[in-house]
Design a protein around this motif. Structure first.
Motif, PDB file in Angstrom:
ATOM      1  N   ALA A 154     -18.961 -45.296 -53.200  1.00 31.41           N
ATOM      2  CA  ALA A 154     -18.308 -46.127 -54.417  1.00 31.41           C
ATOM      3  C   ALA A 154     -17.056 -46.605 -53.986  1.00 31.41           C
ATOM      4  O   ALA A 154     -16.883 -47.688 -54.484  1.00 31.41           O
ATOM      5  N   PRO A 159     -21.451 -46.116 -62.596  1.00 29.03           N
ATOM      6  CA  PRO A 159     -20.874 -46.452 -61.282  1.00 29.03           C
ATOM      7  C   PRO A 159     -19.263 -46.482 -61.250  1.00 29.03           C
ATOM      8  O   PRO A 159     -18.596 -45.794 -60.465  1.00 29.03           O
ATOM      9  N   LEU A 169     -16.775 -43.892 -58.654  1.00 32.34           N
ATOM     10  CA  LEU A 169     -15.848 -44.360 -58.114  1.00 32.34           C
ATOM     11  C   LEU A 169     -14.535 -43.489 -58.327  1.00 32.34           C
ATOM     12  O   LEU A 169     -14.053 -42.674 -57.587  1.00 32.34           O
TER      13      LEU A 169
END
Length: 319
Positions: A152, A244, A248
């Motif tokens: 990520a 997503p 991260l």
């Protein structure tokens, strides 16, 4: 730290394609010995110290909490066995020079370290057992989360490099980084001058490190720049529900970043996130240091809002 680059080095800046287990192990042992009250690594440090096997503890004699260890101890290998082969094949002269360097920084010259420098077979068997035991205790179980966090982070870093250029990609590695001509300058606990020769630079995030940028030579001649990932391992979620952005920065910071498309104070963030003021301030600090938000004090209140980079991440990081 000052890294003197050539134009050829800057044309050959790349992002690492995989995490390195022994690099992460070395950094974990460095963080394990810190005595600062780090809000994330403090609790992790207490848990890990309690459960660290006795056979892994010799590594504490070799690794400094300043972010330095013998360079032969943490090669950027693909896996543990490849890295172990590289460690055990270290030439005697190099092992002695690296151990002497570490003892000059802050490591004690114990009888075992002296035997390592002399390439005593029993001492190196203890080292091999310590690395295997430490990897099993600290790295192996967490490896899926390390890989997820690494990928990520590197996907985001690659996006910055492609869309905003090299300056943005490098200066956002840590708050202290700046450019002076072709020289990259960054805060470091001691004076360090590095001169590159055109082989290039690899950007390697670490999920176990939360301090200044580190530099180490790669076997192929490139410079390895190791920097702290936006979300360190203790804050990694076991699942990100296909988001997503949460992969991260973690689910709490992802929520905070989405809230900050509008200006909010630290108190506002604390209420919206259902956390303490101190926790909200810590989340804002991390997002700010990653270049995703800016903050401004107005009297007793501190206001926060997204930067263009933060907005771009929100747009492209939506599930």
């Amino acid at each position: 730290m000052r890294v003197h680059c050539t134009a050829e080095d800057l044309l050959r800046v790349t992002v690492a394609d995989r995490p390195a287990p022994l690099v992460e192990l070395g950094l974990a042992f460095e963080m394990l010995q810190r005595r600062d009250a780090h809000p994330v690594f403090g609790p992790w440090r207490q848990r890990t110290t309690r459960t660290l096997p006795r056979l892994a503890r010799p590594l504490l004699q070799m690794v400094s909490p300043l972010g330095a260890g013998p360079l032969f101890l943490d090669p950027p290998s693909r896996d543990l066995e490849e890295g172990m082969d590289q460690i055990l094949s270290t030439p005697r002269a190099r092992a002695r020079a690296e151990l002497r360097r570490m003892c000059a920084i802050d490591r004690p010259l114990t009888p075992w370290v002296r035997d390592l420098a002399d390439r005593d077979r029993d001492a190196w068997q203890i080292l091999q057992q310590a690395v295997h035991t430490a990897h099993a205790s600290v790295i192996a179980e967490a490896w899926p989360r390390i890989q997820a966090g690494f990928h990520a982070e590197t996907a985001w870093r690659s996006r910055i490099l492609a869309q905003q250029g090299l300056r943005a990609a490098l200066t956002s590695l840590a708050p202290s980084i700046r450019w002076s001509g072709l020289t990259l300058e960054a805060a470091f606990p001691r004076d360090l001058e590095l001169t590159l020769n055109g082989h290039g630079i690899i950007l390697q995030p670490s999920l176990f490190w939360a301090d200044h940028v580190l530099a180490a030579p790669h076997a192929d001649g490139r410079l390895l720049l190791i920097y702290p990932a936006v979300t360190p391992l203790p804050l990694r979620d076991t699942t990100t529900s296909g988001d997503p952005l949460s992969a991260l920065v973690g689910s709490t910071r992802a929520h905070a970043l989405r809230l900050l498309v509008e200006e909010r104070t630290t108190g506002d963030l604390a209420r919206e996130l259902a956390v303490s003021l101190a926790a909200a301030s810590m989340q804002a600090k991390t997002l700010r240091e990653a270049g995703l938000i800016v903050s401004q004090r107005d009297g007793k209140a501190v206001w926060h809002w997204c930067t263009p980079l933060g907005l771009d991440l929100l747009v492209h990081g939506s599930p």
